[in-house]
Write an enzyme that holds these catalytic residues in place. Sequence first.
Site, PDB file in Angstrom:
ATOM      1  CE  LYS A   1     -11.846  -6.231   8.352  1.00 41.57           C
ATOM      2  NZ  LYS A   1     -11.464  -7.651   8.575  1.00 41.57           N
TER       3      LYS A   1
ATOM      4  CG  ASN B   1      -9.113 -10.020  13.429  1.00 39.18           C
ATOM      5  OD1 ASN B   1      -8.623  -9.357  12.512  1.00 39.18           O
ATOM      6  ND2 ASN B   1      -9.027 -11.341  13.486  1.00 39.18           N
TER       7      ASN B   1
ATOM      8  N   GLY C   1      -1.162 -11.227   9.615  1.00 43.22           N
ATOM      9  CA  GLY C   1      -1.000 -12.662   9.852  1.00 43.22           C
ATOM     10  C   GLY C   1      -1.835 -13.187  10.995  1.00 43.22           C
TER      11      GLY C   1
ATOM     12  CB  CYS D   1      -2.778 -16.765  -6.289  1.00 41.35           C
ATOM     13  SG  CYS D   1      -1.836 -16.132  -4.888  1.00 41.35           S
TER      14      CYS D   1
ATOM     15  CG  MET E   1       4.146 -20.525  -8.937  1.00 44.57           C
ATOM     16  SD  MET E   1       2.485 -20.926  -8.345  1.00 44.57           S
ATOM     17  CE  MET E   1       2.645 -22.704  -8.086  1.00 44.57           C
TER      18      MET E   1
ATOM     19  NE  ARG F   1      -2.510  -1.314   3.391  1.00 42.15           N
ATOM     20  CZ  ARG F   1      -2.345  -2.570   3.816  1.00 42.15           C
ATOM     21  NH1 ARG F   1      -2.743  -3.586   3.080  1.00 42.15           N
ATOM     22  NH2 ARG F   1      -1.783  -2.818   4.981  1.00 42.15           N
TER      23      ARG F   1
ATOM     24  CD  GLU G   1      -7.380 -13.104  10.110  1.00 41.52           C
ATOM     25  OE1 GLU G   1      -6.317 -12.633   9.659  1.00 41.52           O
ATOM     26  OE2 GLU G   1      -8.262 -12.408  10.619  1.00 41.52           O
TER      27      GLU G   1
ATOM     28  CB  THR H   1       0.098  -5.815   2.528  1.00 37.58           C
ATOM     29  OG1 THR H   1      -0.730  -5.704   3.690  1.00 37.58           O
ATOM     30  CG2 THR H   1       0.160  -7.262   2.077  1.00 37.58           C
TER      31      THR H   1
ATOM     32  CG  ASP I   1     -11.673 -10.508  10.411  1.00 34.99           C
ATOM     33  OD1 ASP I   1     -10.643 -10.123  10.983  1.00 34.99           O
ATOM     34  OD2 ASP I   1     -11.792 -10.533   9.169  1.00 34.99           O
TER      35      ASP I   1
HETATM   36 CA    CA Z   1      -8.482 -10.138  10.268  1.00 36.67          CA
END
Ligand code: CA
Length: 724
Positions: free
Chosen positions: A374, A302, A223, A656, A696, A163, A225, A207, A347
Amino acid sequence: MRATTPLRRLAVFVTLSAALLGFACSKQEPPPVADTQPPADSASTGDSATVPLAVDDAWLADESRVDGWAAYGGTHFERRFSPLTDIDVENVGGLRADWYLDLPRDVGLVSTPLVVDGVMYFTGTMNVVRAVDAVSGKLLWEFDPEVGKALAGKRQFGFVHNRGISFYGDKIFAATFDGRLIAIDASSGEQVWSVRTFPEDAALYITGAPKAFKGKVLIGNGGTEGGPNRGFVTAYDAETGEEAWKFWIVPGNPADGFENEAMAMAAETWTGEWWKHGGGGNAWHGFTYDPEFNAVYIGTGNGSPWNRNIRSPGGGDNLFLCSVVALDADTGEYRWHYQTVPGETWDYNSNMDIVLADLKIGDRDVKALMHAPKNGFFYVIDRNTGELVSAEPFADVNWATHVDPESGRPVEVEGARYEDGVFKIVPGPWGAHSWHAMSYNPQTGLVYIPALHMKLGFNDQGIDRETFQSTPFRGGIGARLTWPEDQPRDYPASLLAWDPVTQSKAWEIPQDTFWNAGTLTTAGNLVFQGRADGQFIAYDARTGQQLWSFDAGLGISAPAITYKLNGTQYIALLVGFGGGFSALGGADAASLGWSYRAQTRRLITFSLKGEAAMPPQPPPRVPQPIEADFEVDAELAEAGNQLFNRDSIEGICWACHGMGAIAGGAAPDLRASSVVLDPKAFDRIVRGGALTQAGMPAFADLTDAELEGLRHYVRREAEAALAQ
Ligand code: CA
């Protein structure tokens, strides 16, 4: 209305986005250490003919400055507002492309470019950073941190997008997917230093954009999750890369002792053996520096896993999940926190942008912080004290009736914690607002929010709360999701203009496409927003009236910026359908027609004098499977299906290449690939890692039978589609 059908599969997408993790398959290790700190190249830092840049906090806090865009959110205040008026409601209809730069190797583009001293800097796919002349678009340098190489041989998936970057002094700071924070000399594009911010084998990723302030650079990670992770942020010295301070977001095992008083306090709000689940709270986005209070505000994630009944079975608020936490900018010491979702279990993270403004509310002057996480409430918080000023729903909210003004806590609805079975909750785990930036225009007094509208059913039936345990890189959320037919609205998204003083809607534009880009607003009374369908639109910021649009010929996922050089105001925008939806969205994303590299990714800059003629993009095209002489073995294909679509380290192809082998644009559609027809070529790529440089991963330990199963599964899906 296309709202219901395209979003149906997103329910599954959300379940599986539980696993937005990383790569390799080994266990967690102790805290990260600095790796390389090569001596600065004298040619790149000392002998430059140009005057050294000195972007400092005064520059970064200057809301009147128009010659650039020096910070992620424009300035330290994160408003994404420009005082420029050259382009305004009267003349915006004459906006034309001024220059463009084709980025043929890029795929997903979601970042905010910076403009400093006539040069534009931006980050692209695989964390490649580029510098271009901001008036001509001429490429000046390119810095490739070789993320593919860093990840080679290790399993990874997640979002190989980024971002943004940060600027301080004479350096740019970029954070890579694999966890490095890198300082780059802005004039030469040479690396000055690089540190690892988490161990190579941690199930974490980055990110987000680093945040630079007061000679330091702050970064967190994602991360939550991806395994039993414990969130933290780290600040480094901008000159040397040495660690300045670190703040853990949730407490660890009390037996190991607490790092500070804040962690001891937080531990009082957890129950059971939460540390075995990591706790989560990862700060992957939402860092704001406040020069007035010398504070850094962190928007926290979360819980890990999502289900509180598993991670903290005796209840508790679980600090500092889903909070805005204020830290001393010099030391990282805790100052205050405001928790948007005590004991969260859906979440509902609070990683969204944190915007600073001075608001006049009644007869009160409020040093405010604005936040639209959220959970669907818009918060105005006194940033001096952390006290709630006001909170009202900006979208449909059914999990709480309101936020109690006295206690500052949401008043939950009975059953919302799916304690009695399925609870159909709105907002869903995508949120009513995600990382797509909101902007604040002090002239109109309005905040412009890319809002989302989706309901999902939660339950945890059949999950053994006692034995549930997420594992690194396999993840797990500890809840089940279902797709309810009664969606809150007949459109999945909207552009919302919100008055933070009265806590009410000024205007709203319903949108047929999901997951649209962040906003930019200007003193010309304009709001700019790109959409997933490729339209880049200017609205009257006061009324929402559409004044201008440009068809980019490719989905837009990044927010625009503006600046003025040589007497001309420019609007710049990265065009490249990207982000989670393009990677995981399957048929829903594919239906937009932005297939992998079919359309050319571009940086486009607009002005009122623009006359650039861009080659047209190929029209939207939904990927079509190829015909092949391939006999599908039903048993092999079903084994491949389990592998391809499973939420586990072995089953990450979908992440992906799309649900049901239908790619949304972030990766090739395998049903249309001849590689699948050639067992040797398939092996070279899937197990051998021949395409790691393109993102990949290598799945070296797949068996021959598993590999074969994947081919048969892809062809089964191809033939099913061809038969339709
Ligand atoms: Ca999350």
